[in-house]
Motif scaffolding. Structure first.
Motif, PDB file in Angstrom:
ATOM      1  N   GLY A 131       0.832  -1.197   0.000  1.00 28.41           N
ATOM      2  CA  GLY A 131       0.000   0.000   0.000  1.00 28.41           C
ATOM      3  C   GLY A 131       0.862   1.239   0.000  1.00 28.41           C
ATOM      4  O   GLY A 131       2.093   1.166   0.047  1.00 28.41           O
ATOM      5  N   SER A 132       0.213   2.357  -0.080  1.00 28.43           N
ATOM      6  CA  SER A 132       0.912   3.623  -0.124  1.00 28.43           C
ATOM      7  C   SER A 132       0.034   4.699   0.499  1.00 28.43           C
ATOM      8  O   SER A 132      -1.161   4.739   0.248  1.00 28.43           O
ATOM      9  CB  SER A 132       1.225   3.981  -1.577  1.00 28.43           C
ATOM     10  N   VAL A 133       0.628   5.544   1.313  1.00 34.02           N
ATOM     11  CA  VAL A 133      -0.088   6.657   1.918  1.00 34.02           C
ATOM     12  C   VAL A 133       0.763   7.901   1.734  1.00 34.02           C
ATOM     13  O   VAL A 133       1.971   7.876   1.971  1.00 34.02           O
ATOM     14  CB  VAL A 133      -0.331   6.443   3.430  1.00 34.02           C
ATOM     15  N   SER A 134       0.135   8.953   1.289  1.00 33.30           N
ATOM     16  CA  SER A 134       0.833  10.233   1.261  1.00 33.30           C
ATOM     17  C   SER A 134      -0.123  11.301   1.757  1.00 33.30           C
ATOM     18  O   SER A 134      -1.331  11.193   1.599  1.00 33.30           O
ATOM     19  CB  SER A 134       1.355  10.568  -0.143  1.00 33.30           C
ATOM     20  N   MET A 135       0.439  12.315   2.388  1.00 36.80           N
ATOM     21  CA  MET A 135      -0.369  13.359   2.970  1.00 36.80           C
ATOM     22  C   MET A 135       0.407  14.668   2.915  1.00 36.80           C
ATOM     23  O   MET A 135       1.616  14.685   3.091  1.00 36.80           O
ATOM     24  CB  MET A 135      -0.698  13.012   4.426  1.00 36.80           C
ATOM     25  N   ARG A 136      -0.323  15.735   2.675  1.00 35.30           N
ATOM     26  CA  ARG A 136       0.267  17.060   2.748  1.00 35.30           C
ATOM     27  C   ARG A 136      -0.406  17.776   3.904  1.00 35.30           C
ATOM     28  O   ARG A 136      -1.624  17.900   3.952  1.00 35.30           O
ATOM     29  CB  ARG A 136       0.043  17.823   1.453  1.00 35.30           C
ATOM     30  N   LEU A 137       0.399  18.251   4.840  1.00 37.00           N
ATOM     31  CA  LEU A 137      -0.094  18.928   6.030  1.00 37.00           C
ATOM     32  C   LEU A 137       0.407  20.361   6.014  1.00 37.00           C
ATOM     33  O   LEU A 137       1.604  20.599   5.893  1.00 37.00           O
ATOM     34  CB  LEU A 137       0.424  18.205   7.280  1.00 37.00           C
ATOM     35  N   SER A 138      -0.519  21.304   6.130  1.00 32.89           N
ATOM     36  CA  SER A 138      -0.143  22.711   6.227  1.00 32.89           C
ATOM     37  C   SER A 138      -0.335  23.159   7.664  1.00 32.89           C
ATOM     38  O   SER A 138      -1.465  23.267   8.147  1.00 32.89           O
ATOM     39  CB  SER A 138      -1.008  23.576   5.300  1.00 32.89           C
ATOM     40  N   LEU A 139       0.757  23.395   8.346  1.00 34.74           N
ATOM     41  CA  LEU A 139       0.684  23.830   9.737  1.00 34.74           C
ATOM     42  C   LEU A 139       0.125  25.244   9.835  1.00 34.74           C
ATOM     43  O   LEU A 139      -0.640  25.559  10.739  1.00 34.74           O
ATOM     44  CB  LEU A 139       2.069  23.749  10.393  1.00 34.74           C
ATOM     45  N   GLY A 140       0.503  26.104   8.926  1.00 34.51           N
ATOM     46  CA  GLY A 140       0.068  27.504   8.964  1.00 34.51           C
ATOM     47  C   GLY A 140      -1.409  27.680   8.646  1.00 34.51           C
ATOM     48  O   GLY A 140      -2.053  28.590   9.148  1.00 34.51           O
ATOM     49  N   ARG A 141      -1.945  26.807   7.795  1.00 32.61           N
ATOM     50  CA  ARG A 141      -3.354  26.932   7.421  1.00 32.61           C
ATOM     51  C   ARG A 141      -4.252  25.935   8.151  1.00 32.61           C
ATOM     52  O   ARG A 141      -5.476  26.015   8.067  1.00 32.61           O
ATOM     53  CB  ARG A 141      -3.514  26.748   5.920  1.00 32.61           C
ATOM     54  N   GLY A 142      -3.637  24.999   8.832  1.00 31.80           N
ATOM     55  CA  GLY A 142      -4.425  24.004   9.552  1.00 31.80           C
ATOM     56  C   GLY A 142      -5.221  23.113   8.608  1.00 31.80           C
ATOM     57  O   GLY A 142      -6.338  22.733   8.921  1.00 31.80           O
ATOM     58  N   THR A 143      -4.649  22.779   7.452  1.00 32.73           N
ATOM     59  CA  THR A 143      -5.332  21.940   6.484  1.00 32.73           C
ATOM     60  C   THR A 143      -4.499  20.688   6.184  1.00 32.73           C
ATOM     61  O   THR A 143      -3.310  20.640   6.484  1.00 32.73           O
ATOM     62  CB  THR A 143      -5.583  22.693   5.159  1.00 32.73           C
ATOM     63  N   TYR A 144      -5.143  19.734   5.568  1.00 30.28           N
ATOM     64  CA  TYR A 144      -4.425  18.550   5.123  1.00 30.28           C
ATOM     65  C   TYR A 144      -5.074  18.038   3.845  1.00 30.28           C
ATOM     66  O   TYR A 144      -6.227  18.301   3.566  1.00 30.28           O
ATOM     67  CB  TYR A 144      -4.404  17.454   6.188  1.00 30.28           C
ATOM     68  N   GLU A 145      -4.285  17.308   3.074  1.00 32.35           N
ATOM     69  CA  GLU A 145      -4.744  16.595   1.895  1.00 32.35           C
ATOM     70  C   GLU A 145      -4.303  15.148   2.054  1.00 32.35           C
ATOM     71  O   GLU A 145      -3.145  14.878   2.356  1.00 32.35           O
ATOM     72  CB  GLU A 145      -4.124  17.174   0.622  1.00 32.35           C
ATOM     73  N   TRP A 146      -5.216  14.244   1.865  1.00 30.12           N
ATOM     74  CA  TRP A 146      -4.940  12.824   2.008  1.00 30.12           C
ATOM     75  C   TRP A 146      -5.009  12.193   0.625  1.00 30.12           C
ATOM     76  O   TRP A 146      -5.969  12.403  -0.096  1.00 30.12           O
ATOM     77  CB  TRP A 146      -6.019  12.220   2.920  1.00 30.12           C
ATOM     78  N   HIS A 147      -3.968  11.438   0.265  1.00 30.71           N
ATOM     79  CA  HIS A 147      -3.919  10.815  -1.070  1.00 30.71           C
ATOM     80  C   HIS A 147      -3.794   9.319  -0.941  1.00 30.71           C
ATOM     81  O   HIS A 147      -3.089   8.820  -0.151  1.00 30.71           O
ATOM     82  CB  HIS A 147      -2.728  11.337  -1.879  1.00 30.71           C
TER      83      HIS A 147
END
Length: 131
Positions: A115-131
């Motif tokens: 499997g594969s998990v990748s995520m982008r986390l923005s500390l300044g904006r408090g957002t995330y993207e889950w792929h």
């Protein structure tokens, strides 16, 4: 987008490199007569229970099953970190949906290999993207 060549162009996979980590997968099935209203009434307690387990490092993944054979209000899958089947069963037995008789469950030993998990986390904006 992958920079790797297509799988057919790569060397044969090496099974010794598979993750091979064991978890306990709990599949939950609604009891006969369970309604969406029954689930909604206990959802806050169920979510609080799961979040407590998550904070303690017990819950790896969890969520409802929203379609497919036999799904209905209260269907779901939870993957636990537990020492053995008895421990996983004891954890799953404490689910507020289970203690209220709204669903039953089955515990499976599950080996995570691929499997594969990748995520982008923005500390300044408090957002995330889950792929």
């Amino acid at each position: 987008m992958s920079l790797l060549p297509p799988a057919t162009d790569r060397d044969a996979p090496d099974p010794s490199l598979l993750l091979g980590r064991d978890y306990w997968m709990v599949t939950s099935t609604p009891s006969a007569g369970t309604t969406s209203e029954d689930i909604a009434a206990l959802a806050p307690a169920h979510i609080a229970w799961l979040l407590d387990l998550e904070e303690r490092g017990v819950v790896f993944l969890s969520g409802p099953l929203v379609s497919g054979p036999g799904t209905g209000p209260g269907s779901g899958v939870t993957v636990l970190r537990a020492s053995d089947e008895a421990d996983a069963t004891a954890i799953a037995s404490a689910d507020p949906f289970v203690t209220a008789g709204l669903r039953s469950f089955v515990v499976h030993r599950w080996r995570l290999n691929e499997g594969s998990v990748s995520m982008r986390l923005s500390l300044g904006r408090g957002t995330y993207e889950w792929h």
